[in-house]
Design an enzyme around this catalytic site. Structure first.
Site, PDB file in Angstrom:
ATOM      1  N   ASP A 143       2.757 -16.471 -38.463  1.00 25.52           N
ATOM      2  CA  ASP A 143       1.455 -16.631 -39.126  1.00 25.52           C
ATOM      3  C   ASP A 143       1.539 -16.245 -40.617  1.00 25.52           C
ATOM      4  OD1 ASP A 143      -1.234 -16.833 -39.592  1.00 25.52           O
ATOM      5  OD2 ASP A 143      -1.840 -15.525 -37.943  1.00 25.52           O
TER       6      ASP A 143
ATOM      7  N   ASP B 115      -9.166 -20.714 -38.294  1.00 29.09           N
ATOM      8  CA  ASP B 115      -9.385 -20.195 -36.939  1.00 29.09           C
ATOM      9  C   ASP B 115     -10.598 -20.827 -36.255  1.00 29.09           C
ATOM     10  OD1 ASP B 115      -7.352 -18.588 -37.759  1.00 29.09           O
ATOM     11  OD2 ASP B 115      -8.333 -16.699 -37.251  1.00 29.09           O
TER      12      ASP B 115
HETATM   13  C1  GLA Z   1      -4.885 -15.441 -37.935  1.00 27.95           C
HETATM   14  C2  GLA Z   1      -4.587 -16.551 -36.946  1.00 27.95           C
HETATM   15  C3  GLA Z   1      -5.231 -16.214 -35.607  1.00 27.95           C
HETATM   16  C4  GLA Z   1      -4.689 -14.879 -35.113  1.00 27.95           C
HETATM   17  C5  GLA Z   1      -4.936 -13.796 -36.156  1.00 27.95           C
HETATM   18  C6  GLA Z   1      -4.242 -12.496 -35.790  1.00 27.95           C
HETATM   19  O1  GLA Z   1      -6.242 -15.369 -38.233  1.00 27.95           O
HETATM   20  O2  GLA Z   1      -5.034 -17.783 -37.420  1.00 27.95           O
HETATM   21  O3  GLA Z   1      -4.967 -17.223 -34.663  1.00 27.95           O
HETATM   22  O4  GLA Z   1      -3.326 -15.008 -34.843  1.00 27.95           O
HETATM   23  O5  GLA Z   1      -4.452 -14.189 -37.430  1.00 27.95           O
HETATM   24  O6  GLA Z   1      -4.375 -11.519 -36.768  1.00 27.95           O
END
Ligand code: GLA
Length: 507
Positions: free
Chosen positions: A271, A331
């Site tokens: 990520d 998200d």
């Molecule tokens: C980001 C990602 C989420 C999750 C969070 C965890 O926002 O897009 O899917 O993995 O980080 O901190």
């Protein structure tokens, strides 16, 4: 009293009144309007590894408009907002979120309120509050990472983030693995049990990253998940910190990949977040390639899931860095608008999906309680039609019969897992949106989504489906019944935000 004396007294009184009025007017003119302009240091919460999260708001107020950035250990993001006198509401500028993430008031040089659901306090920042960046590491020159041969169909499983966030722990993961088997999800194809952010402890002097107390023995946990015939996934970031502010793989890519392989990890979600404070977007590919190489060097088959929200046309170079899937959006939230927004955002990426490399509009929210059953059926149908990874994000230990019937619909899953691996695109007609996905056996799956809040009548025309031949047999995949095309058409009523999903084959 003479008239003269009365006049004098009146005049004196009036002068006194005017003087008093002037004092009030000038006092209120002197009273300074509160301003949010400046750098503010927030006291962050204590992370699961005992470290202290930090936060810096760097704001500029013009009238009632506020712009700037918010920076935490996990990265730096643009914000926008509104100030009404001493009251402030801030939104992530790129998050498309209907609710502000920060609601607070300024009082005596302290901003106090709520950040999401947590208490928030910030005071004017000093140099000592600065979030230090590690030394820049030049990413490698580009070269193709050999394919790992995995994810020939979109990955299926469960991920901890949507429902549990930082509350996930060893016990939760074990009981989820149990439930994957007992609920029938494993038999339906859901294989990966994925731990998202917040498993991390701290890194020692040798660079070894420990787990935090929620995960006392990751190898033992992986063994347990494997003993159920399932696979296990983990999470990290190419930056120094994860999105949640935990230590991540920057400068430790090979060491971490080796450790993941030794634990028996089968899937890595990687990520971007704090990597964005070190690298510009033109370095996305070599940075992701570095972990792709590191995973390849372990010799263990590990699904590589890139999570960088669709930056830099990831769908064009994802396979070259060894990626099996990549997020195309921000998200997801458990809301109709967010779900539809995500699926629409990945429409331009459709030509780039295929066996081994998939576009990922984020994990499922089915069963998390904020959409209607019809909306969840639409969610499942659209993820199936677009060959998206199916990672359940709910509590699969306690599913209602309806949630089970949605996540476990074998006919819909078969559309998602079709070996041809085509990603459907929509055609809009008023409030109806039709998505057609060609399938390996020459049939097609078609979904007609009702975008309206009232029931609508949907007509599927065989001639629009790209079938070779005339429509022969059709099945309604949610009603679980065969249906007939008459004069090359089939019509049905579709509930508000619902879907008509058919599989149609030709002579
Ligand atoms: C980001 C990602 C989420 C999750 C969070 C965890 O926002 O897009 O899917 O993995 O980080 O901190």
């Amino acid at each position: 009293m003479t008239i003269e004396r009365h006049k004098v007294r009146m005049a004196t009184r009036m002068t006194a009144c005017i003087a008093a009025l002037l004092v009030v007017v000038s006092l209120s003119a002197c009273k300074k309007q509160p301003s949010f302009t400046g750098k503010w240091a927030a006291t962050g919460k204590t992370l699961q590894n005992g470290e202290q999260e930090k936060g810096i708001l760097d704001l500029k107020q013009e009238g009632d408009q506020v712009t700037g950035t918010v920076e935490g250990l996990g990265g730096k993001f643009p914000v926008k907002g509104k100030a009404t006198e001493a009251h402030l509401e801030l939104w992530g500028a790129d998050w498309n979120d209907p609710k502000p993430f920060l609601v607070a008031d300024l009082n005596d040089q302290t901003i106090q309120g709520k950040q999401w659901d947590d208490a928030f306090t910030a005071r004017p920042a000093t140099d000592a509050d600065e979030i230090k960046k590690p030394e820049y590491i030049e990413p490698p020159a580009l070269h193709p990472v050999p394919s790992n041969g995995l994810a020939k169909t979109p990955p299926m499983g469960w991920n901890s983030w949507n429902l549990f966030a930082e509350k996930v722990d060893d016990q939760t993961v074990r009981t989820m693995a149990d439930a994957m088997v007992s609920s029938g999800m494993k038999d339906a194809g859901y294989i990966y049990v994925n731990i998202d952010d917040t498993w991390e402890g701290t890194r020692d002097a040798n660079g070894v990253l420990a787990t935090n107390k929620k995960f006392p023995d990751m190898k033992a946990l992986a063994d347990y998940v494997h003993s159920k015939g399932l696979k296990i996934g983990i999470y990290s970031s190419p930056g120094p910190r994860t999105c949640g502010g935990y230590p991540a793989s920057y400068g430790h890519e090979e060491q971490d990949a080796k450790m993941f392989a030794e634990w028996g990890i089968d899937y890595l979600k990687y990520d971007w977040c704090s990597a964005g404070t070190i690298y510009k977007n033109d370095k996305l590919q070599p940075v992701y390639q570095k972990m792709g190489d590191a995973l390849h060097a372990t010799g263990r088959p590990i699904v590589y899931s890139l999570c960088e929200y669709g930056l830099g046309d990831v769908q064009k170079w994802g396979p070259a860095v060894g990626g099996n899937l990549w997020r195309t959006t921000g998200d997801i939230r458990d809301e109709w608008d967010s779900m539809m927004d995500n699926i629409h955002k990945q429409v331009p990426t459709a030509p780039d999906a295929g066996p081994g490399h998939w576009n990922d509009p984020d994990m499922l929210e089915i069963g998390n309680g904020h959409m209607t059953d019809d909306e969840y059926r639409t969610h499942m149908s659209l993820w199936a039609l677009t060959a998206a990874p199916l990672l359940a994000g709910n509590d699969i230990r306690n599913m209602s019969d309806t949630t089970k019937s949605i996540l476990l619909n074998k006919d819909v899953i078969a559309v998602n897992q079709d070996p041809l691996g085509k990603q459907a695109s929509p055609v809009k007609n008023g409030n109806l949106e039709t998505w057609v996905k060609p399938l390996k056996d020459g049939s097609v799956a078609v979904g007609v989504v009702n975008l309206d809040k009232a029931p609508a009548n949907a007509t599927v025309k065989a001639g629009d489906l790209g079938l070779k031949g005339t429509a022969h047999a059709a099945r309604d995949l949610w009603a679980h019944k065969d249906v007939k095309f008459a004069n090359g058409e089939y019509s049905a009523s579709v509930p508000p935000h619902g879907v008509l999903m058919l599989r149609v084959s030709a002579h």
